[in-house]
Design a protein around this motif. Structure first.
Motif, PDB file in Angstrom:
ATOM      1  N   ASN A 330      35.736  42.421  34.498  1.00  0.00           N
ATOM      2  CA  ASN A 330      36.118  42.886  33.158  1.00  0.00           C
ATOM      3  C   ASN A 330      35.738  44.340  32.911  1.00  0.00           C
ATOM      4  O   ASN A 330      36.294  44.980  32.005  1.00  0.00           O
ATOM      5  CB  ASN A 330      35.472  41.996  32.095  1.00  0.00           C
ATOM      6  CG  ASN A 330      36.085  40.607  32.045  1.00  0.00           C
ATOM      7  OD1 ASN A 330      37.240  40.419  32.423  1.00  0.00           O
ATOM      8  ND2 ASN A 330      35.330  39.629  31.584  1.00  0.00           N
ATOM      9  N   GLN A 333      38.062  49.710  35.508  1.00  0.00           N
ATOM     10  CA  GLN A 333      38.929  50.657  34.814  1.00  0.00           C
ATOM     11  C   GLN A 333      40.171  51.010  35.626  1.00  0.00           C
ATOM     12  O   GLN A 333      41.190  51.387  35.072  1.00  0.00           O
ATOM     13  CB  GLN A 333      38.147  51.938  34.497  1.00  0.00           C
ATOM     14  CG  GLN A 333      37.002  51.712  33.523  1.00  0.00           C
ATOM     15  CD  GLN A 333      36.191  52.978  33.270  1.00  0.00           C
ATOM     16  OE1 GLN A 333      36.406  54.012  33.919  1.00  0.00           O
ATOM     17  NE2 GLN A 333      35.248  52.905  32.332  1.00  0.00           N
ATOM     18  N   ARG A 334      40.063  50.877  36.957  1.00  0.00           N
ATOM     19  CA  ARG A 334      41.202  51.257  37.801  1.00  0.00           C
ATOM     20  C   ARG A 334      41.543  50.201  38.853  1.00  0.00           C
ATOM     21  O   ARG A 334      42.701  49.876  39.046  1.00  0.00           O
ATOM     22  CB  ARG A 334      40.911  52.593  38.505  1.00  0.00           C
ATOM     23  CG  ARG A 334      40.717  53.762  37.560  1.00  0.00           C
ATOM     24  CD  ARG A 334      40.440  55.048  38.317  1.00  0.00           C
ATOM     25  NE  ARG A 334      39.281  54.930  39.197  1.00  0.00           N
ATOM     26  CZ  ARG A 334      38.015  55.008  38.772  1.00  0.00           C
ATOM     27  NH1 ARG A 334      37.747  55.208  37.490  1.00  0.00           N
ATOM     28  NH2 ARG A 334      37.008  54.886  39.623  1.00  0.00           N
ATOM     29  N   ASP A 351      41.462  33.711  35.260  1.00  0.00           N
ATOM     30  CA  ASP A 351      41.979  34.363  34.053  1.00  0.00           C
ATOM     31  C   ASP A 351      41.601  35.842  34.015  1.00  0.00           C
ATOM     32  O   ASP A 351      42.409  36.690  33.620  1.00  0.00           O
ATOM     33  CB  ASP A 351      41.446  33.669  32.804  1.00  0.00           C
ATOM     34  CG  ASP A 351      42.091  32.304  32.571  1.00  0.00           C
ATOM     35  OD1 ASP A 351      43.126  32.036  33.188  1.00  0.00           O
ATOM     36  OD2 ASP A 351      41.537  31.520  31.778  1.00  0.00           O
ATOM     37  N   THR A 355      44.382  38.690  33.920  1.00  0.00           N
ATOM     38  CA  THR A 355      44.380  39.543  32.730  1.00  0.00           C
ATOM     39  C   THR A 355      44.182  41.006  33.111  1.00  0.00           C
ATOM     40  O   THR A 355      44.857  41.900  32.566  1.00  0.00           O
ATOM     41  CB  THR A 355      43.273  39.108  31.758  1.00  0.00           C
ATOM     42  OG1 THR A 355      43.474  37.740  31.393  1.00  0.00           O
ATOM     43  CG2 THR A 355      43.283  39.968  30.504  1.00  0.00           C
ATOM     44  N   ALA A 356      43.269  41.268  34.056  1.00  0.00           N
ATOM     45  CA  ALA A 356      43.043  42.641  34.508  1.00  0.00           C
ATOM     46  C   ALA A 356      44.307  43.210  35.141  1.00  0.00           C
ATOM     47  O   ALA A 356      44.680  44.366  34.893  1.00  0.00           O
ATOM     48  CB  ALA A 356      41.883  42.683  35.494  1.00  0.00           C
ATOM     49  N   LYS A 358      47.373  42.382  34.534  1.00  0.00           N
ATOM     50  CA  LYS A 358      48.365  42.631  33.481  1.00  0.00           C
ATOM     51  C   LYS A 358      48.018  43.863  32.652  1.00  0.00           C
ATOM     52  O   LYS A 358      48.879  44.413  31.957  1.00  0.00           O
ATOM     53  CB  LYS A 358      48.486  41.400  32.585  1.00  0.00           C
ATOM     54  CG  LYS A 358      49.148  40.213  33.276  1.00  0.00           C
ATOM     55  CD  LYS A 358      49.236  39.008  32.359  1.00  0.00           C
ATOM     56  CE  LYS A 358      49.932  37.838  33.047  1.00  0.00           C
ATOM     57  NZ  LYS A 358      50.018  36.646  32.177  1.00  0.00           N
ATOM     58  N   ALA A 359      46.756  44.285  32.726  1.00  0.00           N
ATOM     59  CA  ALA A 359      46.324  45.503  32.023  1.00  0.00           C
ATOM     60  C   ALA A 359      46.383  46.719  32.947  1.00  0.00           C
ATOM     61  O   ALA A 359      45.715  47.731  32.708  1.00  0.00           O
ATOM     62  CB  ALA A 359      44.907  45.321  31.489  1.00  0.00           C
ATOM     63  N   ASP A 360      47.165  46.586  34.020  1.00  0.00           N
ATOM     64  CA  ASP A 360      47.397  47.682  34.974  1.00  0.00           C
ATOM     65  C   ASP A 360      46.172  48.039  35.799  1.00  0.00           C
ATOM     66  O   ASP A 360      46.063  49.167  36.299  1.00  0.00           O
ATOM     67  CB  ASP A 360      47.928  48.933  34.257  1.00  0.00           C
ATOM     68  CG  ASP A 360      49.334  48.731  33.710  1.00  0.00           C
ATOM     69  OD1 ASP A 360      50.083  47.936  34.311  1.00  0.00           O
ATOM     70  OD2 ASP A 360      49.666  49.349  32.692  1.00  0.00           O
ATOM     71  N   ILE A 361      45.237  47.097  35.955  1.00  0.00           N
ATOM     72  CA  ILE A 361      44.154  47.272  36.926  1.00  0.00           C
ATOM     73  C   ILE A 361      44.686  46.796  38.271  1.00  0.00           C
ATOM     74  O   ILE A 361      45.215  45.680  38.374  1.00  0.00           O
ATOM     75  CB  ILE A 361      42.902  46.455  36.530  1.00  0.00           C
ATOM     76  CG1 ILE A 361      42.433  46.824  35.125  1.00  0.00           C
ATOM     77  CG2 ILE A 361      41.797  46.657  37.552  1.00  0.00           C
ATOM     78  CD1 ILE A 361      41.992  48.247  34.957  1.00  0.00           C
ATOM     79  N   GLU A 362      44.571  47.606  39.289  1.00  0.00           N
ATOM     80  CA  GLU A 362      45.071  47.215  40.607  1.00  0.00           C
ATOM     81  C   GLU A 362      44.091  46.234  41.250  1.00  0.00           C
ATOM     82  O   GLU A 362      42.931  46.567  41.469  1.00  0.00           O
ATOM     83  CB  GLU A 362      45.258  48.438  41.505  1.00  0.00           C
ATOM     84  CG  GLU A 362      45.910  48.086  42.838  1.00  0.00           C
ATOM     85  CD  GLU A 362      46.206  49.309  43.690  1.00  0.00           C
ATOM     86  OE1 GLU A 362      46.651  49.139  44.840  1.00  0.00           O
ATOM     87  OE2 GLU A 362      45.985  50.445  43.203  1.00  0.00           O
TER      88      GLU A 362
END
Length: 485
Positions: A330, A333-334, A351, A355-356, A358-362
């Protein structure tokens, strides 16, 4: 035989159903994890008699409480003393986290610090790739031991790797060095009685962690000590994923290449490894060692690496390793990179990854193409479809068996240890992980991860979806039992 069954079945069948009724009531009263409860109910349904036997032997939390409740109290009491006497409270968090480069992982650090895992900076850390790098370093450190050598291993084998170490340990005893060795009762089943006799006769104190009576039924028995710990003179420590077995040296003796990661530690963080060993030593030997300066020495400036060592197990109040993984994911950042031999994540971990992503975390996950357990492998594969749909890249390691257990977040956090990303490591086994907050060290692990990708096949989403129905069905069935694996 048929006539006998007709005679006794009117009595046995009602007794069986009464037994099932009380088992279900017991599960409900324990308020256990719904996923685990569903898995046991499925087992009772699919395997009427065998399922009940499996639950009675391996599924009851009363056994866990009976074995570990007293030990949990001892752990806490000894832990408070350890923190008060041997860890300067001002060093637990050396600088205000919110004002340092560590701010991104403040929740991880504070969470672990409250679980007898203080953060320290006075450390020197070396990353060891495979047994080829680990075992020579261990032998060198053992040769230089002056006061004590503590070893705690899931697998310790009497082979071309274990034999030389055992002989060296016997030599160190003759020099006046105290040698204490804990081996797991299941992982080290291959050790013969003659090995224990030889070591004890030579002065090595050796104990089995929870020895078993019926070896044939213990391949997945609960509450194993899966840790790998060495502490030498309280100054040097080794921990990670590599057991003492010659399969890890990749010298051609075994057909399968083993890829793994270990750490050599020096400095304040070794105190936590020592603390964990002493707890288990009290458990297996009933000997309470005096925790003095011989075991927790003062350190001059050793290094500048921030590190924490944390353990989890059935005697631990928190599922701290699982929760620390969750907090670290969580905090990303990248990018998040994960290498693990067994991927059977809890719902919260799954999850967090999705979720990460979907938040554009590779997110990149590396697991073995072939495992040493077909049912665990099948369960792991059942998660891939959802991961791919979320945009997570999945790599199947095919050079050999990936046994490395490493998580890297961005380029400044890493976890290396014994814990797999599965229910067994999170809930049942005794595990130990090291958390690194040093960019230079994390970059080494990232470089190794990138190099290992050359030995992987990246999973293609279209091809994965178009696999055969029987294969998908097998994976789905195994996944239903995932919480029990």
């Amino acid at each position: 035989m048929l006539e006998l069954w007709h005679t006794v079945s009117p009595v046995l069948i009602p007794i069986y159903y009464v037994g099932i009724f009380f088992v279900v009531i017991n599960m409900l009263l324990e308020n256990r994890n719904p996923l685990k409860m569903h898995s046991y109910l499925l087992l009772l349904l699919l395997l009427p008699v065998a399922g009940l036997i499996i639950y009675l032997f391996f599924g009851q939390n009363q056994r866990k409480r009976k074995i570990f409740e007293k030990r949990r109290l001892i752990n806490q009491a000894f832990g408070d003393s350890y923190l008060a006497e041997y860890i300067d409270r001002s060093e637990r968090i050396p600088v205000p986290i919110e004002e340092s480069p560590l701010a991104q992982y403040e929740k991880v650090i504070r969470f672990l610090s409250k679980d007898l895992s203080p953060l320290s900076q006075n450390n020197k850390v070396e990353i060891l790739k495979n047994g080829e790098e680990k075992f020579p370093k261990v032998m060198e450190a053992v040769r230089n031991a002056r006061h004590h050598i503590h070893l705690e291993y899931y697998i310790f084998s009497d082979d071309t790797v274990g034999d030389p170490l055992a002989d060296l340990l016997l030599e160190k005893v003759k020099e006046g060095v105290k040698v204490r060795l804990i081996v797991d009762g299941v992982g080290s089943l291959g050790l013969k009685k003659s090995f224990f006799n030889k070591m004890r006769k030579g002065g090595v104190q050796i104990y089995e962690f929870m020895p078993v009576l019926f070896p044939s039924f213990t391949s997945k028995i609960n509450y194993r000590n899966h840790r790998k710990i060495i502490v030498i003179d309280g100054h040097i420590g080794f921990t990670g994923g590599i057991n003492f077995n010659d399969r890890y040296i990749n010298n051609g003796t075994h057909p399968l290449y083993w890829r793994d990661t270990h750490l050599r530690l020096e400095g304040e963080v070794v105190k936590t490894l020592q603390f964990l060993f002493l707890l288990n030593w009290q458990f297996v030997s009933n000997e309470e060692l005096k925790a003095d300066e011989n075991y927790f020495p003062d350190f001059t400036q050793t290094g500048n690496s921030f590190a924490q060592v944390n353990a989890s197990g059935p005697d631990w109040e928190l599922e701290s390793i699982m929760d620390s993984f969750l907090l670290a994911i969580n905090a990303a950042q990248r990018r998040v990179r994960i290498a693990t031999p067994y991927f059977i994540p809890t719902e919260s971990i799954m999850d967090a990854l999705v979720t990460a992503a979907k938040a554009d975390i590779e997110i990149e996950l590396m697991i073995p193409r072939e495992s040493d357990s077909w049912i665990v492998q099948a369960a792991s594969m059942s998660y891939i479809k959802v991961l791919l749909a979320a945009g997570i890249k999945v790599f199947l390691y095919q050079k050999g068996f990936l046994h490395s257990k490493v998580i890297m977040v961005d380029d400044n956090f890493a976890s290396v240890g014994s814990a797999n990303m599965d229910y067994r490591s999170f809930d049942l086994n005794h595990e130990v992980n090291t958390y690194l907050y040093e960019k230079a060290l994390v970059e080494i692990l990232i470089d190794q991860f990138e190099a290992d990708k050359a030995d992987c096949a990246q999973v293609d989403a279209k091809r994965w979806v178009n696999r055969s129905v029987p294969q998908k069905l097998k994976e789905s069935i195994c996944r239903l039992l995932a919480p029990l694996l």
